[in-house]
Design an enzyme around this catalytic site. Structure first.
Site, mmCIF file in Angstrom:
data_model
loop_
_atom_site.group_PDB
_atom_site.id
_atom_site.type_symbol
_atom_site.label_atom_id
_atom_site.label_comp_id
_atom_site.label_asym_id
_atom_site.label_seq_id
_atom_site.Cartn_x
_atom_site.Cartn_y
_atom_site.Cartn_z
ATOM 1 N N LYS A 1 -4.931 0.379 6.787
ATOM 2 C CA LYS A 1 -4.775 1.823 6.950
ATOM 3 C C LYS A 1 -3.670 2.150 7.963
ATOM 4 O O LYS A 1 -3.071 3.214 7.908
ATOM 5 C CB LYS A 1 -6.091 2.460 7.409
HETATM 6 C C1 LIG Z 1 -9.609 1.165 2.768
HETATM 7 C C2 LIG Z 1 -9.729 -0.287 2.573
HETATM 8 C C3 LIG Z 1 -9.749 -0.854 1.287
HETATM 9 C C4 LIG Z 1 -9.693 -0.023 0.040
HETATM 10 O O1 LIG Z 1 -8.445 0.616 -0.132
HETATM 11 P P1 LIG Z 1 -8.322 1.854 -1.141
HETATM 12 O O2 LIG Z 1 -6.952 2.372 -0.929
HETATM 13 O O3 LIG Z 1 -9.377 2.827 -0.712
HETATM 14 O O4 LIG Z 1 -8.569 1.328 -2.507
HETATM 15 C C5 LIG Z 1 -9.808 -2.234 1.186
HETATM 16 N N1 LIG Z 1 -9.890 -3.018 2.275
HETATM 17 C C6 LIG Z 1 -9.894 -2.506 3.529
HETATM 18 C C7 LIG Z 1 -10.026 -3.422 4.683
HETATM 19 C C8 LIG Z 1 -9.799 -1.137 3.725
HETATM 20 O O5 LIG Z 1 -9.795 -0.638 4.966
#
Ligand SMILES: *Cc1c(COP(=O)(O)O)cnc(C)c1O
Length: 497
Positions: free
Chosen positions: A114
């Site tokens: 993120k």
């Molecule tokens: C948010 C997240 C995901 C999923 O990503 P999306 O964009 O919601 O599909 C997978 N792994 C981690 C560690 C995340 O923080």
């Protein structure tokens, strides 16, 4: 030609990139999508000579048409700096000779992917606010399955002209994730746990966001909502960058030939990350398959197999909580595109989803899904993959990455597809150390920080600052609410009635 942004749900007039970033969500409840796909205008072999920031500029400028070159470069410079503990920003590794590549997207401030988008979003938003002569304060309202919350808090804390409110499922995040959020500093931050799951948090935020009465109330008090969730195109666009960057790194080191198609395997929840991969392919990146990896909440796997999206099922809490999602918001953008950029058709599906929790796409639309393959991993398979890779190569991965890695191992065998593959590694194992240590058969009945030291010993990787800094950090946020009380939390924090 300038890219404008349309709603996935109606024919209303398109808006500029900066307006789409400020609004987050269209007023009709739809998501903003580019009105046409731009194309990469620098040859891949030239991009291969560039660093992350330079590639980011070449990719993002295609989508953020009303940002000047200087504005965009300034945002990029402020985002991708020493907050990342790797100069490469997103290093790529191949732990097993001849095996998959792992694109490590967890070198930012909160050690999950993120950070790739949320370290730049506040800068994009401030630039967009100035450009649109916004005189109201921006209130970021966010639902998190664990990682977005902390990354958004870290990005927006102390940013003038903004406030940020984060809702997380009280019993649905890892211990480290919760500690990271509730210790957040900054007077403009607010964190609350809700008695519900991520889908409840996300629906609650969406309801507050689109309520005209709330919007009016906020405006009277000098506020305007925006979103740091992956529905914001200011999140999506920065995520396209690392697909291009990964490709150009492999090209630069001679692991692939120019224009050779490669696969990406993406651990998926809300479908934001993998949608960015789809956009990367649309702008001209040679991508073969986008392999969508789900955990036991395998609603997307079922969708890719049958063309039926059905959220009517048990919600399972897994060791990969950031993927514990039954309503993948960003899938709406893909539905809109494969329906032929048709907002009426998409809106009808989304109505079905809201009312009955289910929709079935047409056969013609199903054919458009050929860019994707779906797979899922059970809890046992996920843990076994963490152990396997550690044993084979001494490389420790987190449960989200392990879901993708496990799905890829099965895919490679069953599809007989030998194309080079990049596993999109979304979190550091230190963020989910309890599950990781258990998978490695280690004693894990100790506190978070002691466990981190043990994992460090085992993996040979130093404990990231994001974890060691939690030691002794005071808890600043203790509010927990029912899922129908979220609006009260917002009103209390902003001091409005
Ligand atoms: C948010 C997240 C995901 C999923 O990503 P999306 O964009 O919601 O599909 C997978 N792994 C981690 C560690 C995340 O923080």
């Amino acid at each position: 030609m300038a890219v404008l942004y349309r709603s996935t749900r109606s024919d209303r007039d398109p808006v500029s990139a900066s307006q789409a970033i400020l609004q987050g969500l269209s007023e009709d409840g739809g998501l903003f999508v580019p009105d046409h796909m731009p194309k990469l205008d620098v040859p891949l072999k030239d991009l291969a000579g560039m660093n992350y920031r330079e590639v980011a500029f070449e990719v993002m400028k295609l989508f953020l048409s009303d940002f000047s070159d200087e504005e965009l470069k300034d945002c990029i410079r402020k985002a991708y700096d020493e907050k990342f503990d790797s100069e490469l920003i997103a290093p790529i590794r191949q732990p097993e000779k001849g095996g998959a590549y792992y694109l490590e997207l967890f070198h930012g401030a909160t050690i999950a992917f993120k950070d790739m988008a949320l370290s730049i979003l506040p800068h994009l938003m401030r630039t967009a606010a100035a450009k649109n002569h916004l005189d109201r304060e921006i209130v970021i309202l966010t639902a998190t399955s664990g990682d977005t919350g902390k990354a958004a808090l870290a990005g927006f804390a102390g940013v003038p002209g903004t406030k940020i409110i984060v809702f997380y499922p009280k019993n649905g995040v890892s211990s480290i994730q919760e500690r990271q959020m509730v210790t957040q500093t900054g007077d403009n931050t607010c964190v609350a746990g809700i008695m519900g799951n991520f889908d409840d948090a996300q629906s609650g935020v969406k309801a507050i966001f689109t309520d005209p009465a709330v919007k009016e109330l906020l405006a009277q008090s000098g506020y305007q909502f925006s979103s740091a969730n992956s529905i914001n195109i200011g999140r999506l666009v920065p995520q396209i960058v690392y697909y291009v960057y990964a490709y150009t790194r492999l090209l630069a080191e001679g692991s692939i030939q120019e224009s050779e198609e490669i696969n990406f395997v993406v651990p998926t929840g809300n479908f934001g990350n993998i949608l960015a991969g789809y956009y990367a392919k649309q702008i001209g990146l040679p991508v073969k398959k986008l392999i969508c990896a789900s955990n036991a909440n395998k609603v997307l796997y079922d969708f890719f197999g049958t063309g039926v999206y059905d959220r009517n099922r048990e919600f399972i809490l897994t060791s990969s909580p950031s993927m514990d999602i039954l309503i993948s918001s960003n899938l709406e953008r893909l539905i809109y595109h494969i329906a032929g950029d048709d907002p009426a058709a998409n809106a009808a599906y989304m109505r079905d989803l809201a009312q009955g929790g289910r929709y079935a796409i047409t056969d013609r639309m199903t054919e458009e899904l050929a860019d994707f393959a779906g797979g899922f991993a059970t809890e046992e398979e996920t843990a076994a993959e963490i152990a396997r890779l550690y044993k084979a190569a001494g490389y420790v991965i987190d449960p989200h990455t392990a879901v993708a890695s496990s799905v890829y191992e099965s895919y490679r065998k069953s599809a007989g597809d030998a194309a080079a593959a990049v596993i999109v590694s979304t979190a550091s194992p230190f963020k989910f150390e309890s599950s990781v240590m258990k998978a490695l058969g280690q004693e894990h009945d100790m506190d978070d920080l002691a466990l981190a030291d043990k994992l460090s010993e085992l993996s040979g990787v130093p404990v990231p600052a994001a974890v060691s800094s939690l030691k002794g950090a005071p808890v600043r946020h203790t509010r927990v609410c029912e899922k129908n009380e979220m609006l009260n939390v917002v009103k209390d924090f902003l001091g409005i009635e």
